[in-house]
Design a protein around this motif. Structure first.
Motif, PDB file in Angstrom:
ATOM      1  N   ALA A 122      -1.451  -2.135   4.615  1.00  0.00           N
ATOM      2  CA  ALA A 122      -0.402  -1.120   4.763  1.00  0.00           C
ATOM      3  C   ALA A 122       0.923  -1.769   5.169  1.00  0.00           C
ATOM      4  N   ARG A 123       0.863  -2.751   6.063  1.00  0.00           N
ATOM      5  CA  ARG A 123       2.098  -3.437   6.473  1.00  0.00           C
ATOM      6  C   ARG A 123       2.747  -4.138   5.286  1.00  0.00           C
ATOM      7  N   GLU A 124       1.941  -4.785   4.474  1.00  0.00           N
ATOM      8  CA  GLU A 124       2.490  -5.494   3.303  1.00  0.00           C
ATOM      9  C   GLU A 124       3.010  -4.513   2.251  1.00  0.00           C
ATOM     10  N   ALA A 125       2.358  -3.359   2.137  1.00  0.00           N
ATOM     11  CA  ALA A 125       2.821  -2.359   1.168  1.00  0.00           C
ATOM     12  C   ALA A 125       4.146  -1.762   1.597  1.00  0.00           C
ATOM     13  N   ALA A 126       4.351  -1.624   2.920  1.00  0.00           N
ATOM     14  CA  ALA A 126       5.589  -1.036   3.423  1.00  0.00           C
ATOM     15  C   ALA A 126       6.764  -1.995   3.295  1.00  0.00           C
ATOM     16  N   ASP A 127       6.503  -3.287   3.376  1.00  0.00           N
ATOM     17  CA  ASP A 127       7.593  -4.266   3.326  1.00  0.00           C
ATOM     18  C   ASP A 127       7.197  -5.444   2.441  1.00  0.00           C
TER      19      ASP A 127
ATOM     20  N   GLU B  31       6.805  -3.346  -6.809  1.00  0.00           N
ATOM     21  CA  GLU B  31       6.108  -2.356  -7.635  1.00  0.00           C
ATOM     22  C   GLU B  31       4.608  -2.610  -7.660  1.00  0.00           C
ATOM     23  N   ASP B  32       4.194  -3.889  -7.682  1.00  0.00           N
ATOM     24  CA  ASP B  32       2.767  -4.200  -7.674  1.00  0.00           C
ATOM     25  C   ASP B  32       2.114  -3.681  -6.392  1.00  0.00           C
ATOM     26  N   ARG B  33       2.762  -3.915  -5.259  1.00  0.00           N
ATOM     27  CA  ARG B  33       2.203  -3.500  -3.977  1.00  0.00           C
ATOM     28  C   ARG B  33       2.116  -1.978  -3.891  1.00  0.00           C
ATOM     29  N   LYS B  34       3.169  -1.303  -4.370  1.00  0.00           N
ATOM     30  CA  LYS B  34       3.157   0.157  -4.333  1.00  0.00           C
ATOM     31  C   LYS B  34       2.037   0.697  -5.227  1.00  0.00           C
ATOM     32  N   SER B  35       1.868   0.109  -6.407  1.00  0.00           N
ATOM     33  CA  SER B  35       0.822   0.571  -7.319  1.00  0.00           C
ATOM     34  C   SER B  35      -0.559   0.346  -6.717  1.00  0.00           C
ATOM     35  N   LEU B  36      -0.747  -0.814  -6.091  1.00  0.00           N
ATOM     36  CA  LEU B  36      -2.030  -1.099  -5.450  1.00  0.00           C
ATOM     37  C   LEU B  36      -2.296  -0.127  -4.308  1.00  0.00           C
ATOM     38  N   ALA B  37      -1.247   0.161  -3.532  1.00  0.00           N
ATOM     39  CA  ALA B  37      -1.425   1.069  -2.406  1.00  0.00           C
ATOM     40  C   ALA B  37      -1.809   2.462  -2.872  1.00  0.00           C
ATOM     41  N   ALA B  38      -1.229   2.910  -3.995  1.00  0.00           N
ATOM     42  CA  ALA B  38      -1.587   4.226  -4.537  1.00  0.00           C
ATOM     43  C   ALA B  38      -3.058   4.258  -4.927  1.00  0.00           C
ATOM     44  N   ILE B  39      -3.552   3.144  -5.467  1.00  0.00           N
ATOM     45  CA  ILE B  39      -4.966   3.063  -5.842  1.00  0.00           C
ATOM     46  C   ILE B  39      -5.860   3.073  -4.598  1.00  0.00           C
ATOM     47  N   GLU B  40      -5.354   2.474  -3.516  1.00  0.00           N
ATOM     48  CA  GLU B  40      -6.144   2.364  -2.282  1.00  0.00           C
ATOM     49  C   GLU B  40      -5.969   3.565  -1.354  1.00  0.00           C
ATOM     50  N   LEU B  41      -5.451   4.667  -1.864  1.00  0.00           N
ATOM     51  CA  LEU B  41      -5.128   5.816  -1.027  1.00  0.00           C
ATOM     52  C   LEU B  41      -6.299   6.253  -0.154  1.00  0.00           C
ATOM     53  N   HIS B  42      -7.477   6.407  -0.739  1.00  0.00           N
ATOM     54  CA  HIS B  42      -8.612   6.935   0.039  1.00  0.00           C
ATOM     55  C   HIS B  42      -9.128   5.910   1.052  1.00  0.00           C
TER      56      HIS B  42
ATOM     57  N   ALA C 229       0.440   3.654  13.291  1.00  0.00           N
ATOM     58  CA  ALA C 229       1.808   3.680  12.764  1.00  0.00           C
ATOM     59  C   ALA C 229       1.908   3.079  11.353  1.00  0.00           C
ATOM     60  N   PRO C 230       1.407   1.860  11.100  1.00  0.00           N
ATOM     61  CA  PRO C 230       1.541   1.316   9.737  1.00  0.00           C
ATOM     62  C   PRO C 230       0.797   2.139   8.686  1.00  0.00           C
ATOM     63  N   LEU C 231      -0.347   2.714   9.060  1.00  0.00           N
ATOM     64  CA  LEU C 231      -1.094   3.518   8.095  1.00  0.00           C
ATOM     65  C   LEU C 231      -0.345   4.812   7.778  1.00  0.00           C
ATOM     66  N   CYS C 232       0.217   5.458   8.805  1.00  0.00           N
ATOM     67  CA  CYS C 232       0.995   6.680   8.566  1.00  0.00           C
ATOM     68  C   CYS C 232       2.232   6.382   7.728  1.00  0.00           C
ATOM     69  N   GLU C 233       2.874   5.266   8.009  1.00  0.00           N
ATOM     70  CA  GLU C 233       4.076   4.904   7.241  1.00  0.00           C
ATOM     71  C   GLU C 233       3.738   4.699   5.767  1.00  0.00           C
ATOM     72  N   ALA C 234       2.629   4.018   5.494  1.00  0.00           N
ATOM     73  CA  ALA C 234       2.227   3.793   4.099  1.00  0.00           C
ATOM     74  C   ALA C 234       1.923   5.111   3.399  1.00  0.00           C
TER      75      ALA C 234
END
Length: 986
Positions: free
Chosen positions: A545-550, A557-568, A587-592
């Protein structure tokens, strides 16, 4: 029932030419003439007896008749005429046609007929020989008294390929026909086989059966292994596929059941027994089998080979030594033999939302559940009341046939919603009470446990640990949770059908069915390893989540796409953090999870209840700030999912926590989100309340700009304009570029809403300069804000600047994802229309919007994009295009009421534009007047309605115009939609 289908009752007739393939080979140039004559004879005979050619494929015909008498007369006349032709003129000595006649019902879909009775008629035809007419018992029972020259021969009950029950067949000839006898029918009664008899109907899997039929009849395929998790229907599918291939294996299809064997050496003994080979003293069974099958063409079906894998080497030897042998194996594990064709059995298709009870039966899982339920309760069916529960049962059970059959058996005692309440790996409703069922198939739990106990210790541990993942995982996540070297275990579980995989973003992602995950999670808890596994999962996803946020700029775009896949997985990690009092993780999980690129509105709607549940779990959470962040996430997620009322209702408690935590920034976030939700829900009192709450926490120009735009959104334009001017005057030289831009942007937006285009243009130019100076490489900034200024530029005499802005925005979108292109372009077209740049709007639509099918556009702007595009086409004299596009708007599933405010008014105005362009001017005036009234709080948009009305006032007589304006009194948007649809013939 197939969607859009109704019933046909009558005679079904199939015909085809015997040995037509060899005739094509032997007479490639002249056989086409013979085929043309054959087709003409059948078609004309069909017409004479009031039949219909349903389909024609090659030399095969499918025909339908209202009565059996007509069908029989057709068959007799056609055979008589065919036998009188001198076919040698075209090459073949004779051209013989076989015919199959049946009576029954079929689903009618368009011109086609389909269903089980159609399949039965086809199989009857396939059992015959050239020149022969075969009729079913049902067909003959419907025939009236036959004349004395019609000869009917009872051929008895015959087993036909692909049919569960035998069919009583009759042969029909005429007394004066030279030929009265044919060879034995092509039925299963003459092929050696010990395939188990069907005791239940086979449901679905037509695509898989077609694949297997192709593979089994391909001489290059020697070994097929059907793999899949326990209960997935491997054995049943193998049995059905083997039955359909019976006529291809002249020396037999032999079923070898291995489930009760424990010694690999006993597999060969079971095979000799199935082949009826007498054991010979001093000889190995494999040698006898090889000798027996060497010159034979046989199919061996080995069921449940996974627990006697040692026999695989003997099977490989047999396949190498006897070329005529084919093997179809069911196993939860791949055999890894040379030439093995692995065929992975997926679960049956499960319902996809939205659930429509009338079309629910199109899904295979629902078909199976319904069929098995009717076996214990004949009146069971899908209804409006039980559809949601049946759909959820099928989804919760992952479409696993065994689980569905076990659950359906309880319909005799429980309603579907009651069965749903009792589901779980060891639920009583997933237990069979049928006698004669193998113990491993008696419960779903036993079926999974059977596979689990066959695993090595390392694979069992990995299986347990991997149950902490939700929505799949990549290998790096698996290693973080299970430890180094996990790749070998994951591959082993994949080979054993306990995991499946697919390509995601260029990487292999692994998944576990929900029923398997529940089982593995239970084993994880029992092993006292749950704490370690969930902690490792949480650590991995907090860092993720920290890496996806920053993320680094090159990987954003790769990190955002991966994070969307890892939503659950992110959600599950958040729940673990709350339960385990892991303060640093929240905090980092809520931010993501608040990131727009990770959770879009559709995903927010999917998970908002889960987020709310996690927040409620935090009632005993020791960290007030963490609980407040969760509260804000719950408000945010409901607002994002357009559940504005719930979002506003949740905001008070979230704000109370944020104040208690002393976090001013979080207080601002909660208040602004609540205000946005109140605006979306058209709750003006709540908007004012939350704006007042937010005001003290607005510490910079960005925050003040947001408040100004909220006030303008309430319709208080003068107040918002004064506040915007005051903000611009007070801007400090040290203000951030973001703050400077938002201040000028807010001033431009407010002035443009007031139709003060000159002042809006001046503020817009300043905002544009700031973007170009400080944010030149930011695609989001350069594609979101500049189009807003286009109408002001165009209407204040800066058309060239407006065109330049549009060209720059479009150039930045050319390599963007299609959904983003559609969303941004829709806005550009709307702003072009507001600026009376109709030609530019039409050009932009042609280039960027029309290539996308409607379902490729994002959900939110679909109706509004359609309205704007249609409007631009209408104004440039393209009425046909305008009418075609407005259809998307008029057929969209949405509420047409005044509560939609801005969007409803805009879309009603678009309908008026299309009505005018298509010549419906009087109705266009009425609809435009309605749009004007809907836009009374929006000066700029009301101006465009007035301009349209003024234009039409010059196009129709004054009295007709006045009458049309008056007709808008009391009209609702839904009325306008209905009238527009009718006027446009939609």
């Amino acid at each position: 029932m197939p969607q859009g289908a109704d019933r046909f009752y009558g005679a079904l007739v199939f015909t085809d030419i015997e040995e037509s393939s060899s005739m094509w080979e032997a007479y490639p140039t002249t056989f086409v003439e013979a085929l043309d004559l054959h087709n003409r004879i059948l078609t004309e005979a069909c017409e004479r007896h009031d039949g219909r050619v349903v389909s024609e494929e090659g030399d095969a015909f499918f025909l339908a008749f209202a009565s059996t008498d007509s069908a029989l007369m057709f068959a007799i006349e056609a055979q008589t005429e065919l036998s009188g032709v001198d076919w040698s003129r075209y090459g073949p000595r004779d051209l013989l046609v076989r015919m199959g006649l049946h009576f029954g019902s079929a689903w009618r879909r368009g011109e086609d007929l389909l269903g089980g009775e159609v399949n039965r008629a086809s199989r009857i035809c396939g059992a015959g020989h050239g020149g022969q007419i075969l009729a079913s018992g049902d067909f003959m029972a419907e025939c009236r008294e036959l004349d004395r020259d019609t000869v009917v021969v009872d051929l008895g009950r015959c087993r036909l390929r692909g049919l569960a029950s035998p069919e009583h067949l009759y042969q029909v000839t005429r007394a004066d026909w030279e030929r009265q006898e044919w060879p034995a029918l092509r039925t299963l009664d003459h092929v050696p086989t010990n395939l188990p008899a069907r005791v239940t109907s086979f449901v679905g899997r037509e695509a898989e059966l077609a694949d297997l039929e192709r593979l089994l009849t391909d001489d290059s395929t020697r070994l097929i292994t059907l793999t899949g998790p326990g209960g997935s229907g491997k054995s049943r599918l193998a049995q059905e596929a083997a039955g359909r291939a019976l006529d291809h294996f002249t020396d037999g299809v032999h079923w070898i059941e291995l489930a009760d064997l424990s010694d690999p050496a006993s597999v060969m003994a079971a095979m000799t027994q199935a082949l009826k080979i007498e054991p010979a003293a001093g000889r190995d069974a494999i040698d006898q089998i090889v000798e027996f099958t060497r010159e034979r063409h046989v199919l061996l079906v080995l069921d449940n080979l996974e627990h006697v894998m040692g026999a695989a080497e003997s099977l490989a030897l047999l396949l190498r030594s006897a070329f005529g042998v084919r093997a179809l194996v069911t196993s939860r594990e791949i055999l890894h033999l040379p030439g093995e064709h692995v065929y992975d059995i997926r679960p049956l298709s499960i319902p996809e939302p939205p659930i429509n009870w009338e079309t629910l039966s199109q899904y295979e899982s629902v078909q199976l559940f319904t069929q098995r339920a009717r076996e214990v309760r004949s009146d069971f069916g899908i209804t409006r009341d039980n559809a949601a529960a049946v759909a959820e049962i099928c989804t919760r059970l992952d479409g696993i046939p065994l689980a569905l059959e076990l659950a359906a058996a309880w319909v005799r005692m429980y309603a579907p919603d009651q069965i749903l309440e009792q589901l779980g790996p060891q639920a009583r409703v997933l237990t069979s009470r049928v006698r004669g069922v193998a113990e491993r198939q008696r419960t779903l739990y036993n079926a999974i446990d059977w596979s689990y106990n066959l695993l090595e210790d390392g694979d069992r541990r990995a299986f347990r640990f991997l149950s902490v993942f939700h929505g799949g995982f990549f290998l790096d996540a698996a290693e973080a949770v299970c430890g180094p070297g996990t790749l070998i275990n994951v591959e082993g579980l994949h080979d054993c059908s306990l995991l499946y995989s697919r390509e995601v973003l260029g990487r292999r992602r692994f998944y576990m069915l929900g029923t398997l995950r529940d089982f593995a999670a239970e084993k994880l808890v029992a092993s006292d390893e749950a704490t370690a596994a969930t902690a490792a999962h949480l650590d991995f996803y907090v860092q993720f989540a920290r890496e996806a946020a920053d993320p680094p700029p090159e990987h954003t775009e790769d990190r955002k796409s991966l994070a969307a896949i890892e939503l659950h997985n992110l959600l599950h990690a958040l729940e673990t953090a709350i339960v385990g009092q892991r303060r640093e993780a929240v905090a980092p999980l809520c931010e993501a999870l608040r990131d727009e690129d990770i959770v879009d509105p559709g995903r927010a709607a999917e998970i908002r209840h889960q987020v709310l549940r996690i927040w409620k779990m935090a009632s005993n959470y020791e960290d007030t700030e963490g609980a407040a962040r969760l509260g804000h996430l719950a408000v945010h997620m409901h607002w994002k999912a357009w559940d504005n009322i719930t979002a506003v209702d949740l905001a008070d408690e979230a704000m109370e926590l944020a104040v208690a935590a002393g976090d001013r920034e979080l207080c601002w976030d909660v208040a602004v989100t609540a205000a946005a939700a109140a605006a979306g829900g058209r709750r003006e009192d709540a908007i004012r309340k939350w704006l007042n709450i937010a005001s003290p926490y607005a510490r910079d120009a960005e925050a003040h700009s947001l408040l100004i735009m909220f006030v303008a959104g309430l319709g208080h334009h003068a107040e918002a304009a004064d506040a915007a001017e005051e903000l611009l005057q007070s801007l400090s030289p040290d203000e951030t570029p973001e703050g400077q831009h938002l201040a000028y942007h807010a001033a431009a937006v407010v002035r443009m809403r007031m139709a003060h285009f000159e002042e809006a243009a001046r503020a817009g130019e300043m905002a544009l300069q700031i973007i170009r100076r400080h944010f030149a490489s930011d695609r989001e900034m350069n594609t979101a804000a500049p189009p807003v200024y286009v109408p002001a530029f165009a209407r204040s005499g800066r058309r060239e600047l407006a065109e330049t802005v549009i060209e720059d925005v479009l150039s930045r979108l050319r390599d963007a994802p299609p959904a983003l292109v559609a969303e941004k372009t829709a806005g550009i077209v709307a702003f072009c229309n507001l600026g009376e740049m109709w030609d530019t709007g039409a050009q932009v639509s042609d280039e960027f919007l029309t290539p996308f099918p409607p379902d490729a556009l994002p959900d939110t702007p679909v109706p509004d994009a359609a309205g704007g595009v249609a409007e631009s086409y209408a104004r440039v004299g393209r009425p046909d295009d305008a009418r075609a596009v407005i259809r998307l708007l008029l057929e969209a599933d949405r509420q047409w009421d005044e509560e939609m405010g801005y969007f409803t008014g805009q879309n009603v105005k678009s309908m008026a534009e299309v009505l005018r362009a298509t010549g419906q001017r009087a109705l266009a005036v009425t609809v435009a007047e309605l749009a004007r009234r809907l836009q009374e709080s929006q000066p700029a948009l009301q101006l465009t309605c007035r301009e349209l009305l003024d234009l039409m006032a010059t196009e129709i007589p004054e009295d007709e115009y006045a009458e049309a304006v008056a007709a808008a009194e009391g009209m609702k948007p839904s009325d306008a939609v209905a009238l527009t649809r009718e006027a446009l013939g939609l």
